[in-house]
Design a protein around this motif. Structure first.
Motif, PDB file in Angstrom:
ATOM      1  N   ILE A  11       0.888  -1.166   0.000  1.00  0.00           N
ATOM      2  CA  ILE A  11       0.000   0.000   0.000  1.00  0.00           C
ATOM      3  C   ILE A  11       0.925   1.215   0.000  1.00  0.00           C
ATOM      4  O   ILE A  11       1.860   1.306   0.790  1.00  0.00           O
ATOM      5  CB  ILE A  11      -0.997  -0.019   1.181  1.00  0.00           C
ATOM      6  CG1 ILE A  11      -0.306  -0.351   2.500  1.00  0.00           C
ATOM      7  CG2 ILE A  11      -2.112  -1.001   0.893  1.00  0.00           C
ATOM      8  CD1 ILE A  11      -1.208  -0.127   3.705  1.00  0.00           C
ATOM      9  N   TYR A  13       2.655   4.916   0.134  1.00  0.00           N
ATOM     10  CA  TYR A  13       2.610   6.124   0.962  1.00  0.00           C
ATOM     11  C   TYR A  13       1.990   7.251   0.164  1.00  0.00           C
ATOM     12  O   TYR A  13       2.288   7.388  -1.033  1.00  0.00           O
ATOM     13  CB  TYR A  13       4.025   6.558   1.353  1.00  0.00           C
ATOM     14  CG  TYR A  13       4.662   5.717   2.416  1.00  0.00           C
ATOM     15  CD1 TYR A  13       4.002   5.455   3.622  1.00  0.00           C
ATOM     16  CD2 TYR A  13       5.934   5.193   2.243  1.00  0.00           C
ATOM     17  CE1 TYR A  13       4.604   4.686   4.607  1.00  0.00           C
ATOM     18  CE2 TYR A  13       6.540   4.429   3.223  1.00  0.00           C
ATOM     19  CZ  TYR A  13       5.865   4.175   4.398  1.00  0.00           C
ATOM     20  OH  TYR A  13       6.458   3.420   5.351  1.00  0.00           O
ATOM     21  N   HIS A  19       4.132   7.099  -9.300  1.00  0.00           N
ATOM     22  CA  HIS A  19       5.119   7.155 -10.382  1.00  0.00           C
ATOM     23  C   HIS A  19       5.311   5.775 -11.008  1.00  0.00           C
ATOM     24  O   HIS A  19       4.616   4.813 -10.651  1.00  0.00           O
ATOM     25  CB  HIS A  19       6.434   7.782  -9.908  1.00  0.00           C
ATOM     26  CG  HIS A  19       7.119   7.045  -8.797  1.00  0.00           C
ATOM     27  ND1 HIS A  19       7.471   5.726  -8.878  1.00  0.00           N
ATOM     28  CD2 HIS A  19       7.517   7.449  -7.555  1.00  0.00           C
ATOM     29  CE1 HIS A  19       8.057   5.351  -7.776  1.00  0.00           C
ATOM     30  NE2 HIS A  19       8.087   6.378  -6.928  1.00  0.00           N
ATOM     31  N   SER A  25       4.657  -2.247  -9.868  1.00  0.00           N
ATOM     32  CA  SER A  25       4.187  -3.263  -8.905  1.00  0.00           C
ATOM     33  C   SER A  25       2.712  -3.552  -9.117  1.00  0.00           C
ATOM     34  O   SER A  25       2.272  -4.702  -9.016  1.00  0.00           O
ATOM     35  CB  SER A  25       4.358  -2.780  -7.462  1.00  0.00           C
ATOM     36  OG  SER A  25       5.668  -2.407  -7.232  1.00  0.00           O
ATOM     37  N   ASP A  50      -1.153   3.880   2.210  1.00  0.00           N
ATOM     38  CA  ASP A  50      -0.627   3.854   3.574  1.00  0.00           C
ATOM     39  C   ASP A  50      -0.603   5.311   4.039  1.00  0.00           C
ATOM     40  O   ASP A  50       0.146   6.116   3.476  1.00  0.00           O
ATOM     41  CB  ASP A  50       0.792   3.261   3.482  1.00  0.00           C
ATOM     42  CG  ASP A  50       1.387   2.950   4.827  1.00  0.00           C
ATOM     43  OD1 ASP A  50       0.762   3.285   5.845  1.00  0.00           O
ATOM     44  OD2 ASP A  50       2.484   2.361   4.850  1.00  0.00           O
ATOM     45  N   ALA A 258       8.734  -4.493  -3.751  1.00  0.00           N
ATOM     46  CA  ALA A 258      10.092  -4.325  -4.291  1.00  0.00           C
ATOM     47  C   ALA A 258      11.085  -4.550  -3.161  1.00  0.00           C
ATOM     48  O   ALA A 258      10.717  -4.610  -1.990  1.00  0.00           O
ATOM     49  CB  ALA A 258      10.267  -2.952  -4.908  1.00  0.00           C
ATOM     50  N   ASP A 260      13.027  -2.750  -1.593  1.00  0.00           N
ATOM     51  CA  ASP A 260      13.160  -1.742  -0.538  1.00  0.00           C
ATOM     52  C   ASP A 260      12.412  -2.126   0.736  1.00  0.00           C
ATOM     53  O   ASP A 260      12.781  -1.695   1.816  1.00  0.00           O
ATOM     54  CB  ASP A 260      12.671  -0.364  -1.029  1.00  0.00           C
ATOM     55  CG  ASP A 260      11.236  -0.396  -1.551  1.00  0.00           C
ATOM     56  OD1 ASP A 260      10.775  -1.466  -1.994  1.00  0.00           O
ATOM     57  OD2 ASP A 260      10.565   0.660  -1.513  1.00  0.00           O
ATOM     58  N   TRP A 290      13.170   0.049 -10.739  1.00  0.00           N
ATOM     59  CA  TRP A 290      13.344   0.783 -11.996  1.00  0.00           C
ATOM     60  C   TRP A 290      14.219   1.978 -11.692  1.00  0.00           C
ATOM     61  O   TRP A 290      13.883   2.790 -10.820  1.00  0.00           O
ATOM     62  CB  TRP A 290      11.983   1.264 -12.529  1.00  0.00           C
ATOM     63  CG  TRP A 290      11.241   0.182 -13.229  1.00  0.00           C
ATOM     64  CD1 TRP A 290      10.215  -0.552 -12.714  1.00  0.00           C
ATOM     65  CD2 TRP A 290      11.462  -0.285 -14.562  1.00  0.00           C
ATOM     66  NE1 TRP A 290       9.789  -1.466 -13.645  1.00  0.00           N
ATOM     67  CE2 TRP A 290      10.536  -1.328 -14.789  1.00  0.00           C
ATOM     68  CE3 TRP A 290      12.347   0.047 -15.587  1.00  0.00           C
ATOM     69  CZ2 TRP A 290      10.468  -2.022 -15.993  1.00  0.00           C
ATOM     70  CZ3 TRP A 290      12.282  -0.643 -16.782  1.00  0.00           C
ATOM     71  CH2 TRP A 290      11.349  -1.660 -16.982  1.00  0.00           C
TER      72      TRP A 290
END
Ligand code: MSP
Length: 639
Positions: A11, A13, A19, A25, A50, A258, A260, A290
């Motif tokens: 979810i 932010y 973008h 995703s 989120d 991803a 992160d 990306w």
């Protein structure tokens, strides 16, 4: 037995507009959901936003909005974008939904009651960007590896979640279920992390510091940590605890994220589920990033790609295809408009598009657009055919799609397309058409090609649903009748001889990047937004701004930041200011220039440097700094 399928995206932010990364995703999850809908009608796809935490409060302040008004606005941008990208989500959850907040409270209370949450004082290194404490080991050169900023030392009494208790259990779970986290490199990354002792997780923030969150049910002086809140969306959205959706879909849950956010999903989340007594999700599917020319997309560098713009220029399915085909799921990929154009021209316009129009043109030319009857004898005895190749392709496609290897699944389809193109060349229908004696053969060849295209139309459905429907319509099939179902793609002789084929069309026109409107040019349409005058403000609002004259003393580029310059500006005191003007001004142009500075803007770190103010400029296709028409003492106030 075919299992139901439940897929989620992170979810997102709401501190930034959607973008390319968010679009990737979400399109990947949509592709997975559509693929499973080829096998079962029981699919469920969740995305959302989120909306709690420091970041959001900060972003709302920057826009002069209340957190509530701000989250409504940005969440709306995500919500409204997805239909435009043909995203077929069944639900859009917001962490500010009351039903979600109730589930978070319920789970917190349950874990607290079972003794896995305790109160303690803690001093640690806190990154405000990530909204979490970092251990010394995790920092790179003393800086947050993600934000490249130094964390701040914070000492606070807080509630902690005893993650350490579950470390051995989690290691065993991952080892017993080797594809729990996939691709494998990310499983290994999590296991490597788990080789060190796991620290307990700080799951509260005192309300004196942050109010925008879900109050802890057992202590109203605190709100819960944003990750503890956010991760629970995956069950609250299914109506946990007692909704049929939860019972049907939670046991088969799969997440897409991803790299992160591997740690919260690979470590915190399974442990939270275990501690709360809920079953653990099935798979965590992790993809790479990306990048743009090898650097991260970021607002401050000014290289953020807007998905809607790309879709408007190149067409939705071309855009979706490029993303799914070009990124090896799990690895990073560089985005470039040239690569997109090249892919669209070669795979879509040339390979698929040409084949499609060639075959339909022949069906119209030789059979007046009526599907010919194949000859069973010729089919039996012919050495070359498409039926077996189609069957193999469907099997390969299925295998790759099951494990989110979208690029490989698409490569298999294109391998089949190239076989079809060769089949046309070898069978040479134009030669068969010349001889009366080969009419039966001609009919069989054209029928096989139409059937091959039908299979392709079904296989491209998850990635290019619009194209699948168009192809099926032009093959005389009714798209409403679900001709993308896998069992139909495994069969042959589905198109009925005698059916009338509508006139052919060009599926994908070739793009000439020089003549067509490139994305970089379309970005200038953003200026349209600037023509809208913002809402009125009062003189009190205006007085909040401290505008000063500054003299630029020094200017230098920042490595790896294409647009940024680091300036030293005399405002009566010397300030460091980072400004995104390097494409318009060279350092030499700037030294000595007098500019107007917003002197009371909250300092912010950009590319690891603290920027203490902002220069005023007119920003259109070009950037023009606001200057003064005669020299003024540095630090003079503007009024
Ligand atoms: N709110 C958290 C997630 C909570 S999930 C319970 C969050 N939000 S985010 O807005 O930062 O989104 C991160 C996700 O956006 C990534 O995990 C990925 O899915 C997507 N992407 C953001 N930038 C990306 C790229 N440059 N490339 C690919 N995907 C990226 O983290």
């Amino acid at each position: 037995m075919v299992m139901p399928f439940y897929i989620t995206t992170p979810i997102y932010y709401v501190n930034a507009r959607p973008h390319l990364g968010h679009a990737y995703s979400t399109i990947a999850a949509d592709t997975a959901k559509r693929f499973h809908s080829m096998k079962t009608n029981d699919t469920y796809f969740l995305t959302g936003t989120d909306e709690h935490g420091d970041k959001i409060v900060q972003a709302a302040k920057n826009e002069n909005l209340s957190p509530r008004a701000y989250v409504d606005k940005i969440s709306g941008l995500f919500h409204d974008l997805w239909p435009k990208l043909n995203i077929s989500n069944n639900n859009f959850i917001r962490t500010t939904d009351q039903s979600h907040m109730n589930v978070v409270s319920m789970i917190l209370q349950r874990i607290f009651d079972s003794g896995d949450i305790y109160f303690s004082e803690y001093e640690g290194q806190y990154c405000f960007g990530c909204e979490r404490f970092y251990t010394k080991l995790e920092l790179v050169d003393g800086k947050c590896p993600d934000h490249k900023t130094e964390p701040e030392t914070i000492k606070e009494a807080n509630y902690f979640f005893k993650m350490s208790r579950y470390q051995d259990w989690l290691i065993e779970h991952i080892q017993k279920n080797p594809d729990f986290i996939r691709p494998e490199r990310y499983k290994n990354e999590v296991l490597a992390f788990l080789r060190e002792p796991l620290e307990d997780l700080c799951i509260s923030r005192p309300k004196s510091r942050l109010k925008w969150g879900i109050t802890l049910p057992f202590d109203s002086n605190f709100v819960t940590y944003v990750w503890f809140d956010a991760l629970l969306n995956y069950v609250s959205a299914l109506g946990y605890p007692d909704c049929d959706l939860y019972n049907k879909f939670w046991p088969v849950a799969q997440h897409i994220v991803a790299k992160d956010i591997l740690k919260p999903h690979g470590i915190y989340w399974p442990i939270m589920l275990k501690a709360a007594g809920l079953p653990i999700y099935q798979h965590l599917n992790v993809h790479g990033y990306w990048n743009i020319a090898d650097s991260k997309m970021s607002k401050s560098i000014g290289n953020v790609i807007e998905p809607l713009e790309l879709k408007n220029i190149y067409g939705l399915d071309s855009f979706r295809f490029f993303l799914m085909r070009d990124m090896v799921f799990g690895l990073d990929s560089n985005f470039s408009e040239e690569a997109l154009v090249q892919r669209v021209n070669s795979d879509l316009a040339n390979d698929l598009g040409n084949l499609f129009s060639r075959v339909l043109a022949m069906a119209h030319k030789y059979f007046k657009g009526v599907v010919p009857e194949p000859d069973p004898e010729i089919e039996k005895t012919s050495k070359i055919g498409l039926r077996m190749a189609a069957l193999d392709t469907v099997a390969e496609f299925d295998q790759h799609m099951e494990v989110f290897a979208f690029h490989k699944a698409l490569a298999s389809i294109w391998h089949f397309i190239s076989k079809m193109n060769k089949y046309v060349d070898i069978t040479a229908p134009w030669e068969l058409a010349k001889r009366k004696s080969s009419q039966q053969q001609l009919k069989t060849v054209i029928y096989n090609l139409l059937e091959g295209l039908r299979v392709v139309s079904g296989l491209v459905y998850p990635v290019m649903p619009g194209t699948a429907a168009t192809m099926q319509k032009h093959l005389g099939l009714d798209p409403e009748k679900q001709f993308y179902k896998l069992e139909l793609l495994q069969a042959w002789h589905i198109i009925l001889p005698g059916n009338k084929l509508p006139k052919s069309i060009t599926l994908f026109p070739r793009i000439d990047i020089k003549k067509d409107k490139a994305y970089s040019m379309a970005k200038s349409s953003e200026t349209a937004e600037q023509l809208t005058i913002k809402p009125e403000i009062t003189i009190q609002d205006l007085n909040k701004l401290d505008l000063r004259v500054g003299t630029i003393l020094k200017a230098e580029p920042i490595p790896r930041a294409k647009k940024l310059l680091k300036l030293e500006v005399d405002l009566g005191e010397i300030r460091t200011i980072i400004s995104g003007i390097s494409e318009q001004y060279s350092p030499d142009d700037l030294v000595g220039k007098q500019v107007i500075v917003v002197a009371n803007l909250k300092p912010a770190k950009l590319m690891g440097v603290l920027s203490q103010g902002m220069l005023l400029a007119a920003v259109d296709k070009d950037i023009s700094l606001a200057t003064l028409d005669k020299p003024v003492k540095p630090g003079t106030k503007l009024s």
